[in-house]
Design a protein around this motif. Sequence first.
Motif, PDB file in Angstrom:
ATOM      1  N   ASP B  93       0.840  -1.195   0.000  1.00 40.96           N
ATOM      2  CA  ASP B  93       0.000   0.000   0.000  1.00 40.96           C
ATOM      3  C   ASP B  93       0.877   1.248   0.000  1.00 40.96           C
ATOM      4  O   ASP B  93       1.353   1.684   1.030  1.00 40.96           O
ATOM      5  N   PHE B  94       1.049   1.760  -1.190  1.00 45.33           N
ATOM      6  CA  PHE B  94       1.823   2.998  -1.282  1.00 45.33           C
ATOM      7  C   PHE B  94       0.914   4.207  -1.454  1.00 45.33           C
ATOM      8  O   PHE B  94       1.370   5.297  -1.750  1.00 45.33           O
ATOM      9  N   GLU B  95      -0.355   3.958  -1.268  1.00 46.60           N
ATOM     10  CA  GLU B  95      -1.309   5.040  -1.493  1.00 46.60           C
ATOM     11  C   GLU B  95      -1.118   6.191  -0.524  1.00 46.60           C
ATOM     12  O   GLU B  95      -1.103   7.355  -0.911  1.00 46.60           O
ATOM     13  N   SER B  96      -0.951   5.817   0.750  1.00 45.34           N
ATOM     14  CA  SER B  96      -0.902   6.866   1.770  1.00 45.34           C
ATOM     15  C   SER B  96       0.267   7.840   1.554  1.00 45.34           C
ATOM     16  O   SER B  96       0.051   9.051   1.493  1.00 45.34           O
ATOM     17  N   PRO B  97       1.492   7.317   1.405  1.00 49.85           N
ATOM     18  CA  PRO B  97       2.577   8.276   1.148  1.00 49.85           C
ATOM     19  C   PRO B  97       2.442   8.980  -0.188  1.00 49.85           C
ATOM     20  O   PRO B  97       2.812  10.135  -0.329  1.00 49.85           O
ATOM     21  N   ARG B  98       1.876   8.288  -1.151  1.00 47.27           N
ATOM     22  CA  ARG B  98       1.715   8.904  -2.470  1.00 47.27           C
ATOM     23  C   ARG B  98       0.734  10.078  -2.389  1.00 47.27           C
ATOM     24  O   ARG B  98       0.949  11.144  -2.949  1.00 47.27           O
ATOM     25  N   LEU B 128       9.697   4.768   1.856  1.00 46.10           N
ATOM     26  CA  LEU B 128      10.699   3.718   1.966  1.00 46.10           C
ATOM     27  C   LEU B 128      10.325   2.743   3.075  1.00 46.10           C
ATOM     28  O   LEU B 128      10.463   1.524   2.941  1.00 46.10           O
ATOM     29  N   ALA B 129       9.834   3.284   4.163  1.00 46.01           N
ATOM     30  CA  ALA B 129       9.455   2.445   5.299  1.00 46.01           C
ATOM     31  C   ALA B 129       8.312   1.516   4.912  1.00 46.01           C
ATOM     32  O   ALA B 129       8.322   0.330   5.249  1.00 46.01           O
ATOM     33  N   VAL B 130       7.357   2.074   4.186  1.00 44.87           N
ATOM     34  CA  VAL B 130       6.235   1.256   3.746  1.00 44.87           C
ATOM     35  C   VAL B 130       6.742   0.138   2.832  1.00 44.87           C
ATOM     36  O   VAL B 130       6.343  -1.025   2.955  1.00 44.87           O
ATOM     37  N   PHE B 131       7.640   0.513   1.978  1.00 49.64           N
ATOM     38  CA  PHE B 131       8.210  -0.449   1.043  1.00 49.64           C
ATOM     39  C   PHE B 131       8.916  -1.577   1.784  1.00 49.64           C
ATOM     40  O   PHE B 131       8.702  -2.767   1.540  1.00 49.64           O
ATOM     41  N   LYS B 132       9.731  -1.183   2.733  1.00 47.76           N
ATOM     42  CA  LYS B 132      10.473  -2.191   3.496  1.00 47.76           C
ATOM     43  C   LYS B 132       9.538  -3.074   4.302  1.00 47.76           C
ATOM     44  O   LYS B 132       9.741  -4.277   4.426  1.00 47.76           O
ATOM     45  N   LYS B 133       8.526  -2.418   4.848  1.00 48.05           N
ATOM     46  CA  LYS B 133       7.581  -3.181   5.636  1.00 48.05           C
ATOM     47  C   LYS B 133       6.914  -4.235   4.759  1.00 48.05           C
ATOM     48  O   LYS B 133       6.718  -5.383   5.162  1.00 48.05           O
ATOM     49  N   THR B 134       6.579  -3.838   3.554  1.00 46.90           N
ATOM     50  CA  THR B 134       5.948  -4.758   2.621  1.00 46.90           C
ATOM     51  C   THR B 134       6.851  -5.963   2.348  1.00 46.90           C
ATOM     52  O   THR B 134       6.405  -7.116   2.389  1.00 46.90           O
TER      53      THR B 134
END
Lengths: 838, 399
Positions: B93-98, B128-134
């Motif tokens: 879910d990259f929506e929030s930072p996007r 980046l954090a979201v990405f890593k978390k994913t």
Amino acid sequence: MAASSERSPPPFPDSEDQELEPDFDNEDSDEGADIFTGSTMADSKMDPPLPTSTDKLPNDLFSDSTPEPLSDPLSDASNKTESETASKLSPDITEVELASDEPTADLLNEPVGESTDEPNIYSNSASVTALIEEPLDNPTEKEPLDKPTEKEPLDNPPEKEPLDNPTEEVPLDNPTEEVPLDNPTEEVPLDNPTEKVPLDNPTEKEPLDNPTEKEPLDNPTEEEPLDNPTEEEPLDKSTEEPLGTEISKPEEEIVISEPVSAISEPLKSADEEPQKDIVEESHKEVTEEPPSKVQSDTATKPSTDLFGDSPDDDDDLFKEPLGAMAKKPQSSIFSEPQVDIFAEAKGDVVSKPQNEQPKDVPTDIFTEEALIPVINTATKPSVSASSKTNGVHSDEEEQDIFAEATVELSLDSPRKERKKQDVAKPSASAPSISVTPSTSKPQPKTLEELEEEESEDKFELNISVTNPEKVGDGMNAYMAYKVSTQTTMPMFRNKTFTVRRRFSDFLGLYEKLSEKHSQNGYIVPPPPEKSILGMTKVKVGKEDPSSAEFVERRRAALERYLQRVVSHPSLLQDPDVREFLERDELPRAVSTQALSGAGFLKMINKATDAVSKMTIKMNESDIWFEEKLQEVESEDQQLRKLHAMVDSLVNHRKELSVNTAVFAKSVAMLGSSEDNTALSRALSQLAEVEDKIEQLHAEQASNDFFIFAELLADYIRLLGAVRASFDQRMKTWQRWQDAQNMLQRKRETEAKLLWANKPDKLQQAKDEIAEWEAKVTQYERDFERVSATVRKEVIRFEKEKARDFKKNIMKYLESLLRSQQQLIKYWEAFLPEAKAIA
Amino acid sequence: MTSTLEESDKEKVRSVSVDLNNDTSLIIDIPDALCERDKVKFTVHTKTTLNTFQKPEFSVPRQHEDFNWLHDTLVETEDYAGLIIPPAPPKPDFESPREKMHKLGEGEATMTREEYTKMKQELEAEYLAVFKKTVQVHEIFLQRLSSHPVLSKDRNFQIFLEYDQDLSVRRKNAKEMFGGFFKNMVKTADEVIISGIKEVDDFFEQEKTFLLDYFSKIKDSTAKAEKMTYSHKNVSDDYIHISATLNSIAADDSTDLKKHLEKFADLLEKLRKVEARVASDQELKLTELLRYYMRDIQAAKDLLYRRARALANYENANKALDKARLKSKDVAQAEEHQKQCLQKFDKLSESGKKELTSFKGRRVVAFRKNLIEMAELEIKHAKNNMSLLQGCIELINTN
């Protein structure tokens, strides 16, 4: 200062020559202010050339007055040096001086005998006169022509003027400033030789003048009536304006500049002494000397110079009959003046011719700028005589003289400015330059020093606003606050006292203070805004947390407001403040209602103010104000932005607090559902920790608000008050400008009347001019005063702001620190619980 | 910031998968991932000693959809009905930072350059954090499978790990999507129907009540924790703006205040970093924990449902047998069916009991670890804040 300079020029511009002199006027106005404070020397120097026309009487006065003032502040030696310097300077001026010198010589000789203080000067002047006389003879014929030419040269080479002036007037100036004296001494030797040179110049210029002379010849009869109005003007100016303006200005200037104290005294003494001297001298002269001198010397050369100058100027400038003064009139005038002088002394009305002289002179002076002071002085004695028409010279004359003396000072400033511009001339420029830096830089320093003194002198005065209480019911209910004062100040009857005040009383206090002080440029701290919504909630609601917060917020704001008021040294002295703090019952404050009639009027006023603010384009003479205003405006914007940010921080932290509370509850539920006992216990512990953290966040949010956001809100309001003080300054400036324009118009009408030869209306016009001159002076003084106050207030405000911000930042940081310490405590208590989960 | 995030992510991985046995026979990790628009390509790296694999070490590219396919096939495998199938990793879910980045772009005009840069950095870090978390979540899914004694031997799982080509898993088409939705509806209705069946085992009876209750609670807590960390993040973002504005005020100021304002702004900038850490650590240690166990409990509930379904089937088979005996018709067939159902139910009960017990232990240990770590981090950050504040107070005082 600018006003004074402008004052003098106005006569010229009106009728005379905008062609020749517009430059001068501008210079005068612009430079005047700066020069004024520091460079009296230059001024004095400048003056002498002017006297040339009026020289005979003025010279005497000057010489007399100068020696005494000089002797008082400085030493006799200084006086001599001054005189020398004057003479030295004169060479440059030679052109003008030549004419003037001759009369001066005559006058000087006589005064010398009387005063005998400054033989050197006299001797110099005598020598000068001797030298001059020779050339003068030639010039006498051409002299009238020379003056116009002189004006032109003067414009181009301003240097000459300053130099010339010093010769006669220098002594006066010198006493005020020591530095200039030194320079003159060195130059003294030069003066004599230089004088010769200048003589040549006049001759060259003379031819130009000739044409004008022819015109004036016809008008001699007309001149008299014309002269009268002109005479009256100078008199009025000298009597009204100079007295107030000059005296007041020196004081202000003194305050501003460091050397002020020393200078101020000399100035005063100089002013006073010269007056007396002048008066005495003038009496003597008028009675005894004038006739002889005038008849002999003046009649020939000086008279020609003066008259010739004046007519030329008049013609050129006024293009009116004044020009009649030319050679023919001169002769007649010469004879007349003598007679007149005698008459004046006698108190006869015949003084008109004399008046003519002064008038002429002033016109010349104006054109030359430097001449003005001399003219005034010259005119004044004559005027005083004429005005009184009786032998009673004493009181009025003294005043006039006084005015003259002061006028000279004021006039000097513009000259100094010119000198600055002319830096080329070392003698004149050096003193002025040396003076100016000291005046400009010292000002802020001295202000700060004054302020520091004030703040150091503060007595202990603690004010607190506590115990908000609801009084009454329903919509008539209001909150009353306990205002407790604790002080060691002697002006209060008791050491501690308490009164009850309601919000509108605070507003009323502000209204009173603002009415009295904001027009003077003071920054009156504004009270918290009215909040109809908040108060209605308090009135209607019972124990609602938001209304409690509102009351607390207002209480704190009122406390800060009062503390700001009493920390202001001027406001603290206001009887209304004391009454507010001490008196048991205050009359109900009216017109504080948001939408009452008075409130509506206020709104309209504000609207018109805003419109006028848009339209007024202030030609800012002081860059400090311009920069400060810009600073204040950008700071206002920044603070508003910051306030919005902090507001959002407050909201987010409140949100965080609420969310933490919700989470705590949720975790508590989760813990109760958990079937592992240790974990269940840990979760309910976590819930407790989160509960406490929620409290911490809530407290921090209120700290964010009360320490940080409210500080910013206060300063946004205060910056509004600062801007208001700038606006006030601009308003006074505008009023002054308007008055000046009006004066200008009056003078134009007068000039037209002169042209039309309507003596009956002329008197009224003169009266009006006098009235407006007085107003201009008054308004200028107001402007200077407001400017000084605003400056001082802004500096004070900045200091207070720095102190306030620092204090609150510290307080805020400490609150953050405390909450972090609590946080550590809470989590450290939780840690073993988490570890106990098995 | 990013490196620390990585560290804490790894800590979290271990804390969540704390129950994984330390079997080194099959070690899986995702060392690399590539983000292309909405798609994230994970590189799944496997190291093994098992001879079921052709090579001891290999890497394959996998997409999020492949993970979903693996999860679905596991769920649909009858043999695993008695197991808690590890929850599928949530969709990246990259929506929030996007969205935030978009908002930031809109508000660019109202901010100073410095402010904007900081906000952008902050968002990039968040992204980046979201990405890593994913990536971590996907890794955990595989690690849980690899550490499970039964699931690690699944053929599909091994193909997933080994097949070096693109799996090119078909995305579900609309019909299947609808079918999945319909299935859920049926399942929900079925749950209601079978909830009327009398439980024969107290253990499962208790588990059922507990899990139902616990699920709703933990779901609530997760949402609340999300909100809390979100507003904490807002607070730290506010610090950025305040600090930037203070700096620009200080730039205009010419008095002594200038230094103080600069120090204050400087401090807020540092505090903001710490606060952001507090918020992100809370997110990782608390919110992620709750979120993961919320999904795990859902998986456990699914197990209970399957067992309950089996029970219902057994009950039905019993009824059918009774009826057949009454009619004396197809008795053998009915008996056979009833026997099968009983067997299945017993098997489910047995493995379910084991699974649920281990789940409970796993949960407690994970909570313990995470809570301890969170408390320690909170203390660490608060101490950090405190020393920053004290330093700043001293600085201002000495001036």
